[in-house]
Design a protein around this motif. Sequence first.
Motif, short mmCIF file in Angstrom:
data_model
loop_
_atom_site.label_atom_id
_atom_site.label_comp_id
_atom_site.label_asym_id
_atom_site.label_seq_id
_atom_site.Cartn_x
_atom_site.Cartn_y
_atom_site.Cartn_z
N ASP A 22 58.61 46.60 48.71
CA ASP A 22 58.06 45.47 48.79
C ASP A 22 58.73 44.62 49.47
O ASP A 22 58.17 43.32 49.34
N PRO A 62 53.68 43.80 52.18
CA PRO A 62 52.57 44.41 51.78
C PRO A 62 52.46 45.97 52.69
O PRO A 62 52.69 45.90 53.43
N LEU A 74 44.22 38.54 50.25
CA LEU A 74 44.00 38.77 49.07
C LEU A 74 42.94 38.83 48.58
O LEU A 74 42.21 37.70 48.94
N THR A 75 41.92 39.61 47.88
CA THR A 75 41.57 39.40 47.10
C THR A 75 41.04 40.27 46.07
O THR A 75 41.88 40.28 45.33
N THR A 76 39.67 40.27 45.47
CA THR A 76 39.83 40.51 43.72
C THR A 76 40.34 41.84 43.54
O THR A 76 40.62 42.00 42.36
N GLN A 77 40.79 42.30 44.93
CA GLN A 77 40.90 43.87 44.01
C GLN A 77 42.08 44.35 44.68
O GLN A 77 43.18 45.26 44.24
N GLY A 78 43.03 42.80 44.76
CA GLY A 78 44.16 42.49 45.59
C GLY A 78 44.41 42.32 46.91
O GLY A 78 44.32 41.68 47.26
N LEU A 79 45.76 43.23 47.15
CA LEU A 79 46.29 42.70 48.60
C LEU A 79 45.80 43.79 49.93
O LEU A 79 45.57 45.26 50.04
N ARG A 91 53.41 37.67 44.69
CA ARG A 91 53.12 39.00 43.17
C ARG A 91 52.06 38.30 42.47
O ARG A 91 50.91 38.22 42.24
N ARG A 137 48.57 36.98 43.97
CA ARG A 137 47.73 38.41 43.58
C ARG A 137 47.45 38.42 41.86
O ARG A 137 46.49 38.70 41.24
N ASP A 138 48.40 38.14 41.12
CA ASP A 138 48.19 38.78 39.83
C ASP A 138 46.95 37.03 39.33
O ASP A 138 45.80 38.11 38.26
N VAL A 194 43.94 38.41 41.01
CA VAL A 194 43.56 40.34 39.81
C VAL A 194 42.08 39.72 38.72
O VAL A 194 41.47 40.20 38.30
#
Length: 384
Positions: free
Chosen positions: A22, A25, A51-56, A90, A93-94, A97
């Motif tokens: 990690d 990304p 960074l999107t609602t789906q992640g990285l 992280r 990202r959380d 999401v």
Amino acid sequence: MHRDDRVTTEPGDSPVTSVPRDYAPADAGHWFELPEGRDAGKKLFFWDVTLTTQGLVPTEATAETVADLPVVLFVHGNPECSYAYRNVVRALRDRAVAGEFSLPVRLVAVDHIGFGLSSTATHEAVPMDHAENLDQLVGVLDLWDVTLVVHDWGGPIGIGALLREPDRVTGLVACNTTVFPIPFVGPTFDDYPIGWLPWADFPRVTPDRFWPAVASYAVFRQPAGEYRILLELLFYLARVEGFGWFPEHERDARRVYYEQFEDEWNTRASKRLVRQTRYWGHGNTFEDPRIGTRNTAPFYRAIHDGLGREWGPSGCEVDVELVFGGWDPLAKDAVLDQWAEALPQAEGHITVLDGVSHFVEEERPERVAGAVVDAGGFADAHTT
């Protein structure tokens, strides 16, 4: 995106061999070969994701829309590297999401020369050197609408670099850092964390071979009394140097922070930065064994002259969030007042966390992530 032929996937000569999965990304890590300056020809490691609602997602995969995206630029200090922001990323990202903010945001982090996965140092680099390198990277990546996140020496490095083109910045998150002359009232790095062995003197009494262990200990040191700190350090040195054993807590990060200094000049450059804590923000002259006499004062004067003018109410009035661990000379009122005087919009946006040490992004990553969302205005953004 990344069409400049100086951006490559071919690494430099970093001594770090135990690279955590990690560290960056997936598919987002690159090296930028510096074209100018004292470090010309060396390679800066950086990672670049959206960074999107789906992640990285690697930013290369969003080339058509990247110019429209706001940017968060993470700039580390000493003795860290970009891996110090792993838990902040992280947490961001959380939040994304979970739908707390939905606008795609570009995230970029860099390792300075002599740190992390970047090329090894060849002189005792100080913030003005790293700022010159960062300025070149910002230009080649064409970063705008930047929320600048800085910690420790990342403060003068990041601010010193971005003030060269101040309109690139719209937000600032400062964590346990300063660009001002540290007032000689209250605790300083001449009496902290041990009165008779201050941080500024650690390079003088620590042989180079033990610096990797001292560095990897310092990042995770918790608030404690002087003698407990010293005993814990000696115990840590004995375990790491004698048995190659790293504590379970953040084992991967400790190993990275250790291995990056398994190089003579990386160690010397890191030690120089620790020595500079005595003159933080004041400017000073020192002798570099390869360059000769160096003077940091003009670099700081440029920051002092430009910060309030460009980013304060008379300029573009960037959004400011300060998050400081309270167990640190940089968290004293005299330093925080300097920030508020230069950037009055910081009033009401200064958080001091009691019982937290200098490395706030390691101890309170969720709080730093919240500051990034606030300074970037991402919670109010709409999906594009």
